[in-house]
Structure formats: structure tokens, C-alpha cells
Design an enzyme around this catalytic site. Structure first.
Site, PDB file in Angstrom:
ATOM      1  CG  ASP A  26      -2.791   3.967   2.690  1.00  0.00           C
ATOM      2  OD1 ASP A  26      -2.309   2.914   2.237  1.00  0.00           O
ATOM      3  OD2 ASP A  26      -3.708   3.971   3.529  1.00  0.00           O
ATOM      4  CD  GLU A  67       1.291  -4.169   5.650  1.00  0.00           C
ATOM      5  OE1 GLU A  67       2.036  -3.542   6.437  1.00  0.00           O
ATOM      6  OE2 GLU A  67       0.188  -3.744   5.266  1.00  0.00           O
ATOM      7  CG  HIS A  80       0.095   2.475  12.555  1.00  0.00           C
ATOM      8  ND1 HIS A  80      -1.162   1.923  12.677  1.00  0.00           N
ATOM      9  CD2 HIS A  80       0.469   2.225  11.265  1.00  0.00           C
ATOM     10  CE1 HIS A  80      -1.524   1.369  11.528  1.00  0.00           C
ATOM     11  NE2 HIS A  80      -0.535   1.539  10.662  1.00  0.00           N
ATOM     12  CG  ASP A 117       2.391   0.159   8.025  1.00  0.00           C
ATOM     13  OD1 ASP A 117       2.255  -0.477   6.970  1.00  0.00           O
ATOM     14  OD2 ASP A 117       1.485   0.285   8.860  1.00  0.00           O
ATOM     15  CD  GLU A 148      -3.079  -1.652   5.215  1.00  0.00           C
ATOM     16  OE1 GLU A 148      -3.101  -2.702   5.885  1.00  0.00           O
ATOM     17  OE2 GLU A 148      -2.610  -0.582   5.651  1.00  0.00           O
ATOM     18  CD  GLU A 149      -1.660   1.987   7.483  1.00  0.00           C
ATOM     19  OE1 GLU A 149      -2.402   1.455   8.342  1.00  0.00           O
ATOM     20  OE2 GLU A 149      -0.463   1.685   7.363  1.00  0.00           O
ATOM     21  CG  HIS A 208      -0.363  -0.027   2.540  1.00  0.00           C
ATOM     22  ND1 HIS A 208       0.036   1.110   3.193  1.00  0.00           N
ATOM     23  CD2 HIS A 208      -0.105  -1.051   3.384  1.00  0.00           C
ATOM     24  CE1 HIS A 208       0.516   0.794   4.385  1.00  0.00           C
ATOM     25  NE2 HIS A 208       0.456  -0.517   4.523  1.00  0.00           N
TER      26      HIS A 208
END
Length: 353
Positions: free
Chosen positions: A74, A157, A329, A98, A128-129, A72
Site C-alpha cells: 500500500d 523499506e 509520503h 515507500d 501498513e500506512e 508492504h
């Protein structure tokens, strides 16, 4: 103006360039433009298409097998962790873990491996987030299903550059307690709904989650309160209170079985959302070859990732990418340059063998 990316370059430098293009969920257009432009200019051997803020590319060489790579574009919102910062062989900044390190590895493969032993598909997707329905793979599965088809899917990932197999399922449920309003000066005339949450909170405090071994991988389940709210005013006995609980369940359980288990623990509840887990899928020949290429011992993916989507389509899927997933995150996201290069080397060896 579209950012210029050199996807034939050292994947570490490519990671750095990707990180410095902000791409919070729903704001991926600039990065998607850069990825699309780079693939069209520097990887002409690939068929490249655009879907919203997702970019897809693939070979059509007639190989007997196909490997799908997914990553992803984003990130979560910026948290005083841009622009990129470097210290002693480590990249610091939003998305380094990430998952722009993984995206860089995918782009590097797409540009530099022109004669692979498998046909290859690369899916760079958006959103995705955030919620499951907004995830770009939902749209791609609906509109471009054949682009997700393969003999093995590798979701890049963060996995500490080792194979993380399958993933846990996740479910959020809501437990509501009812009461009767009254003036707090005459509290005995009411029933306090917040006090009524004592039983489910005690059940949480006394809960012993399972540890499940599947194909040699240990999945540790979890049950955690993530939100609690209620109350009317400072002098009113509340008549309603709500507890929200998140359950992470091993992939040997279906969402229906996970829900049934939670009802055994709590009684009445409402399911807010869920996503199924994915079994390890390590027994397939393609997955075994990937494990051999990566070396080491595969471990369980304790979070949820989009391997679940591929598994639901009957495609074995694993996680393999640079970065420590426990840093995802966080404000302190960082990834070792050596880990990015190792992932690129392992995947190049795997698709070329």
C-alpha cells in the site's frame, strides 16, 4: 482484469509497473491480484498463498537457515504524483520510495533466485500506512505465524541502499488542560484552558532530546507537538484545551519507560497509541553476513518500521531497500534506478552465498 507483471524483468521496469497500479491503503486488491498471479505463474518453485490483500510465498528446500523478506503493497493517498514519470535515470511518483522499489526487488528475488543458500520467505502485505491494528502483519502474525519465522528478517523499506538497523519506538500522548467558562467581557470570572497549555508548551520548547548510541548506531530521539485544539466560541473563555505530542524514542527504552519519561516532563497525560522500537540486532551471524554483503557502515533507522514486529518475535531484523526515506509520503517521491539495481544485486549475492 488482472495487471500482468513480469517479475523476472529488470527490477527498475518492475518498479515502474508497480507504481502505475494505484494501491492506497485498503485499496490494494488489484495489485495483490497481480502479485499473486505473477508469483504463481513465474515462480512455481515457491509455495504461494493469499491472506486478504496480502500475498505470501516461500521455499521449502530444507536449508539450515531461513530469511524472511517483508514489504508492504500500500501507499499513502495520491497527491498529484501519478502516473510514473522518468527523468535521467530517476523514477518519480507515488510509492517509488515507500515502497514499491523495495517490493520490486523482493519480487525479482522471488522469481530469479531458485537455488538459494537459505530458505526464503516473501511477505507482501497490506495496510501498513494506516493504524497498527489494520496492518496486514497483525493478521498474518495471528493467523499464519509460521510464515513470519526465520533467522533474519529484512524489511525492504527505503534505506538509501544501506543497512538501517533496528528502529525507534513511537508514542502519542494527549495532555488536557481544564478551565472555567466565562464571557470574554468578564474574563476574570473564568479560567482559560488554552492559556493553561503554556506550561507543557514551554516544556516542549526547552526539551533537549537524547542521542543514544547502540551497536555503533546513533538514534536521535524527538518530542514534538503534533496537534492542539480547544475553544468554544468567539466570546467564551474556553474550559478545555488539548495538546497532542508525539515522542520518538530510542530502542533502549521500552514503551513503559518512554511513558514514564513523558510523565516526568508533562505530569498527567493519556497515552493514545504506541509502538515499541527494535534494537539493531547486528550481532547475529545472519545479520553480519548481510552487512558484509551490503558494504558500508550500518546506520540507525530513525523512524518506525515493521522490524519492530519481528524483533518482538525474537527474530533479528534490519531495513534494507532503495530510496531516500526522507522523501517518503512527499509529493516529490523519487528513486534512482541505480539504487534499485544495487539493492537487487546485494540481496541476490547475500541469499546465494
Amino acid at each position: 482484469m488482472t495487471v500482468a507483471l513480469d517479475i523476472t524483468a529488470d527490477p527498475v521496469e518492475l518498479t515502474a509497473a508497480l507504481v502505475d497500479v494505484p494501491s492506497v491503503s485498503r485499496e490494494e486488491a488489484e495489485l495483490a491480484d497481480a502479485v499473486e498471479s505473477a508469483l504463481r505463474r513465474q515462480a512455481p518453485h515457491l509455495e504461494t498463498i493469499r491472506s486478504g490483500n496480502a500475498v505470501l510465498a516461500r521455499t521449502s528446500l530444507g536449508r539450515p537457515s531461513r530469511v524472511v523478506f517483508a514489504g508492504h503493497l500500500d501507499t499513502v493517498p495520491v497527491n498529484q504524483n501519478l502516473p510514473l514519470r522518468r527523468t535521467d535515470g530517476v523514477l518519480h511518483g507515488l510509492g517509488t520510495v515507500d515502497m514499491k522499489g523495495g517490493v520490486a526487488v523482493m519480487l525479482h528475488l522471488a522469481a530469479t533466485v531458485t537455488d538459494p543458500s537459505h530458505d526464503l520467505t516473501f511477505v507482501f502485505y497490506d495496510c501498513e500506512e494506516i493504524d497498527f491494528a489494520s496492518n496486514g502483519l497483525t493478521r498474518i502474525e495471528r493467523e499464519l505465524r509460521d510464515w513470519m519465522t526465520g533467522d533474519l528478517a529484512i524489511v525492504c523499506e527505503p534505506s538509501n541502499a544501506v543497512v538501517e538497523a533496528g528502529c525507534q519506538g513511537t508514542m502519542r500522548v494527549e495532555i488536557r488542560a481544564k478551565g472555567v467558562r466565562a464571557h470574554t467581557a468578564r474574563g476574570w470570572m473564568g479560567e482559560n484552558a488554552i492559556h493553561a497549555l503554556e506550561r507543557p508548551l514551554r516544556a516542549l520548547a526547552e526539551y533537549h532530546p537524547r542521542t543514544v548510541e547502540i551497536d555503533g548506531c546513533l538514534y536521535r530521539e524527538g518530542l514534538q507537538a503534533v496537534s492542539v485544539y480547544g475553544g468554544v466560541a468567539g466570546n467564551v473563555v474556553p474550559d478545555e484545551a488539548v495538546l497532542v505530542v508525539n515522542h520518538r524514542f530510542a530502542p533502549d527504552r521500552s514503551p513503559a519507560e518512554a511513558e514514564a519519561h513523558l510523565r516526568e516532563v508533562f505530569g498527567d497525560l493519556t497515552v493514545l497509541d504506541y509502538a515499541a522500537g527494535a534494537l539493531p540486532g547486528l550481532a547475529t551471524p545472519a545479520a553480519q553476513r548481510m552487512v558484509e554483503a551490503a558494504g558500508g557502515t550500518p546506520v540507525a533507522k530513525l523512524g518506525w518500521t515493521d522490524v519492530s514486529r519481528f524483533a518482538a518475535l525474537g527474530i533479528p531484523a534490519i531495513n534494507f531497500g532503495p530510496g531516500d526515506p526522507t522523501l517518503a509520503h512527499t509529493q516529490q517521491e523519487n528513486v534512482r534506478e541505480s539504487e534499485i539495481r544495487r539493492c537487487a544485486q546485494v540481496l541476490t549475492r547475500f541469499v546465494s552465498a
